[in-house]
Design an enzyme around this catalytic site. Structure first.
Site, PDB file in Angstrom:
ATOM      1  N   MET A   8       0.842  -1.203   0.000  1.00 26.04           N
ATOM      2  CA  MET A   8       0.000   0.000   0.000  1.00 26.04           C
ATOM      3  C   MET A   8       0.876   1.250   0.000  1.00 26.04           C
ATOM      4  O   MET A   8       1.710   1.436   0.900  1.00 26.04           O
ATOM      5  CB  MET A   8      -0.967  -0.019   1.198  1.00 26.04           C
ATOM      6  CG  MET A   8      -2.093  -1.026   1.002  1.00 26.04           C
ATOM      7  SD  MET A   8      -3.177  -1.182   2.422  1.00 26.04           S
ATOM      8  CE  MET A   8      -2.187  -2.202   3.495  1.00 26.04           C
ATOM      9  N   CYS A  93      -3.547  -1.697  -9.743  1.00 25.43           N
ATOM     10  CA  CYS A  93      -3.711  -0.324  -9.289  1.00 25.43           C
ATOM     11  C   CYS A  93      -4.637   0.446 -10.222  1.00 25.43           C
ATOM     12  O   CYS A  93      -4.508   0.368 -11.450  1.00 25.43           O
ATOM     13  CB  CYS A  93      -2.362   0.386  -9.190  1.00 25.43           C
ATOM     14  SG  CYS A  93      -2.550   2.027  -8.473  1.00 25.43           S
ATOM     15  N   ARG A 216      -6.304  -2.988   4.130  1.00 31.75           N
ATOM     16  CA  ARG A 216      -6.752  -1.918   5.021  1.00 31.75           C
ATOM     17  C   ARG A 216      -6.918  -2.364   6.475  1.00 31.75           C
ATOM     18  O   ARG A 216      -6.614  -1.597   7.392  1.00 31.75           O
ATOM     19  CB  ARG A 216      -8.059  -1.325   4.473  1.00 31.75           C
ATOM     20  CG  ARG A 216      -7.826  -0.535   3.175  1.00 31.75           C
ATOM     21  CD  ARG A 216      -9.115  -0.317   2.435  1.00 31.75           C
ATOM     22  NE  ARG A 216      -9.698  -1.585   1.993  1.00 31.75           N
ATOM     23  CZ  ARG A 216     -10.946  -1.722   1.566  1.00 31.75           C
ATOM     24  NH1 ARG A 216     -11.744  -0.679   1.523  1.00 31.75           N
ATOM     25  NH2 ARG A 216     -11.382  -2.898   1.162  1.00 31.75           N
TER      26      ARG A 216
HETATM   27  C1  FMN Z   1      -4.011   3.420   0.479  1.00 38.09           C
HETATM   28  C2  FMN Z   1      -3.871   2.218  -0.417  1.00 38.09           C
HETATM   29  C3  FMN Z   1      -2.732   2.065  -1.187  1.00 38.09           C
HETATM   30  C4  FMN Z   1      -2.590   0.941  -2.038  1.00 38.09           C
HETATM   31  N1  FMN Z   1      -1.428   0.775  -2.740  1.00 38.09           N
HETATM   32  C5  FMN Z   1      -1.260  -0.354  -3.480  1.00 38.09           C
HETATM   33  C6  FMN Z   1      -0.028  -0.663  -4.128  1.00 38.09           C
HETATM   34  O1  FMN Z   1       0.971   0.069  -4.015  1.00 38.09           O
HETATM   35  N2  FMN Z   1       0.042  -1.805  -4.870  1.00 38.09           N
HETATM   36  C7  FMN Z   1      -1.019  -2.669  -4.983  1.00 38.09           C
HETATM   37  O2  FMN Z   1      -0.915  -3.690  -5.654  1.00 38.09           O
HETATM   38  N3  FMN Z   1      -2.181  -2.422  -4.359  1.00 38.09           N
HETATM   39  C8  FMN Z   1      -2.321  -1.316  -3.606  1.00 38.09           C
HETATM   40  N4  FMN Z   1      -3.471  -1.124  -2.905  1.00 38.09           N
HETATM   41  C9  FMN Z   1      -4.503  -2.183  -2.922  1.00 38.09           C
HETATM   42  C10 FMN Z   1      -4.259  -3.157  -1.756  1.00 38.09           C
HETATM   43  O3  FMN Z   1      -3.017  -3.814  -1.885  1.00 38.09           O
HETATM   44  C11 FMN Z   1      -5.370  -4.222  -1.696  1.00 38.09           C
HETATM   45  O4  FMN Z   1      -5.362  -4.973  -2.882  1.00 38.09           O
HETATM   46  C12 FMN Z   1      -6.738  -3.594  -1.517  1.00 38.09           C
HETATM   47  O5  FMN Z   1      -6.709  -2.608  -0.511  1.00 38.09           O
HETATM   48  C13 FMN Z   1      -7.794  -4.661  -1.149  1.00 38.09           C
HETATM   49  O6  FMN Z   1      -7.471  -5.304   0.050  1.00 38.09           O
HETATM   50  P1  FMN Z   1      -8.186  -4.901   1.466  1.00 38.09           P
HETATM   51  O7  FMN Z   1      -9.658  -4.988   1.225  1.00 38.09           O
HETATM   52  O8  FMN Z   1      -7.667  -5.928   2.413  1.00 38.09           O
HETATM   53  O9  FMN Z   1      -7.772  -3.499   1.781  1.00 38.09           O
HETATM   54  C14 FMN Z   1      -3.632  -0.006  -2.092  1.00 38.09           C
HETATM   55  C15 FMN Z   1      -4.780   0.152  -1.302  1.00 38.09           C
HETATM   56  C16 FMN Z   1      -4.897   1.238  -0.456  1.00 38.09           C
HETATM   57  C17 FMN Z   1      -6.138   1.382   0.401  1.00 38.09           C
END
Ligand code: FMN
Length: 318
Positions: A8, A93, A216
């Protein structure tokens, strides 16, 4: 069980990964995404985005970009970092700028380019390659991409089962993960809306996936991987660690691992999520946001030390 911390941007830097590692339960770490074009210009040894901590292993670098030449040059340089376990290609992304450049989730529409990028990385390293993807438009394209990954013999696939158009709206649709397991012999790591150990357990049983990734919820509760690890093994969870200590530890780790010009913003990013452990968390955040680094840490600790933690699910307020 494979339990991973999601990459993230501006959040899962070396200091935060070390915090998560200190609680235990996480056995797969990723750097935040790194642009391969930017990597062409900087020596990786001095790059704070590529820094590792002590316990954040195995650590994979996540790469984002499109041009084969950029990937080749970047990987050749990165090979010098012996602590890097492998390379993860970002196919998920959906940020405006990333999409505009045709990187991240935009690449899902161009399977031949994805194949060529994986080939370009593989040609230039002995280290394993993996991908992190969203769901492309249509089942046919999804299965075709899985075939490409299988043929390329990549190490594993992380799937966040939302379409690029969805952003973070709606619910992650884990039926795609079940489909991937049925069609593909590579290890599949499921990701998306895992906000409690119980939910993680349910998803695991429903889909038969090989690992789980937390995004998150780990920002809110950095010990959720520890809790999940224990819950999957024993059906119970240890008591939560003192939250004020997590804030103090984070401040200390930020000062150890990150350049000084990053301290304020990274502490803010951490607190904005972490304070969501408390029902009045966002109110506290607004109240202390303008303070200096040291004052903010002191005040955050003061504000939360008597407050009860929210129960699981550790779902975000926004
Ligand atoms: C603030 C933020 C930054 C993120 N940055 C990336 C990243 O650099 N690379 C990536 O593959 N996914 C990124 N994501 C997506 C997360 O890795 C993840 O796939 C997504 O949040 C879903 O998972 P969760 O529901 O557990 O949060 C980001 C998500 C958030 C909220």
């Amino acid at each position: 069980m494979l339990l991973a911390l999601a990459p993230m941007v501006d959040l899962t830097h070396a200091a935060f990964r070390e915090l998560v590692a200190s609680y235990g339960g996480c056995n797969l770490f990723f750097t935040e995404m790194v642009n391969v074009r930017y990597l062409k210009q900087t020596p990786p040894q001095r790059d704070p985005y590529l820094k590792c901590a002590i316990s954040d292993r195995p650590l994979w670098v996540q790469l984002v970009g499109k041009e084969l030449e950029d990937f080749k040059i970047a990987v050749k340089k990165l090979n010098a970092l012996e602590y890097i376990e492998g390379y993860n290609l970002n196919l998920g992304c959906v940020k405006g700028k990333i999409q505009r450049f045709g990187w991240g989730a935009s690449l899902l529409q161009y399977p031949e380019q994805v194949k060529a990028i994986i080939g370009a990385i593989k040609e230039n390293t002995e280290k394993p390659v993996s991908v992190k993807m969203r769901i492309p438009r249509g089942e046919e394209l999804f299965f075709y991409l899985l075939e490409i990954f299988e043929e390329a013999e990549i190490e594993f696939i992380v799937i966040h089962p939302r379409t690029p158009d969805q952003g973070f709206k709606g619910k992650a649709d884990w039926s795609w993960i079940k489909k991937a397991k049925a069609h593909c012999r590579l290890p599949i790591i499921g990701n998306g809306d895992l906000f409690s150990p119980q939910e993680a357990d349910r998803r695991l049983k429903e889909t038969g996936c090989d690992g789980l990734m937390f995004g998150r919820a780990a920002l809110i509760r950095p010990w959720i991987l520890r809790d999940t690890h224990r819950y999957l093994r024993e059906g119970s969870m240890p008591p939560p660690p003192p939250p004020a200590q997590a804030v103090l530890k984070m401040a200390e780790l930020i000062k150890i691992y990150l350049p000084q010009q990053w301290w304020e913003k990274r502490m803010d990013n951490f607190l904005r999520w972490f304070l969501q452990n408390f029902s009045v968390g966002l109110y506290i955040f607004k109240k202390i946001q303008k303070l200096s680094f040291e004052e903010k840490v002191k005040q955050a600790v003061e504000e939360i030390k008597e407050l009860p933690l929210r129960q699981y699910p550790a779902s975000p307020f926004f």
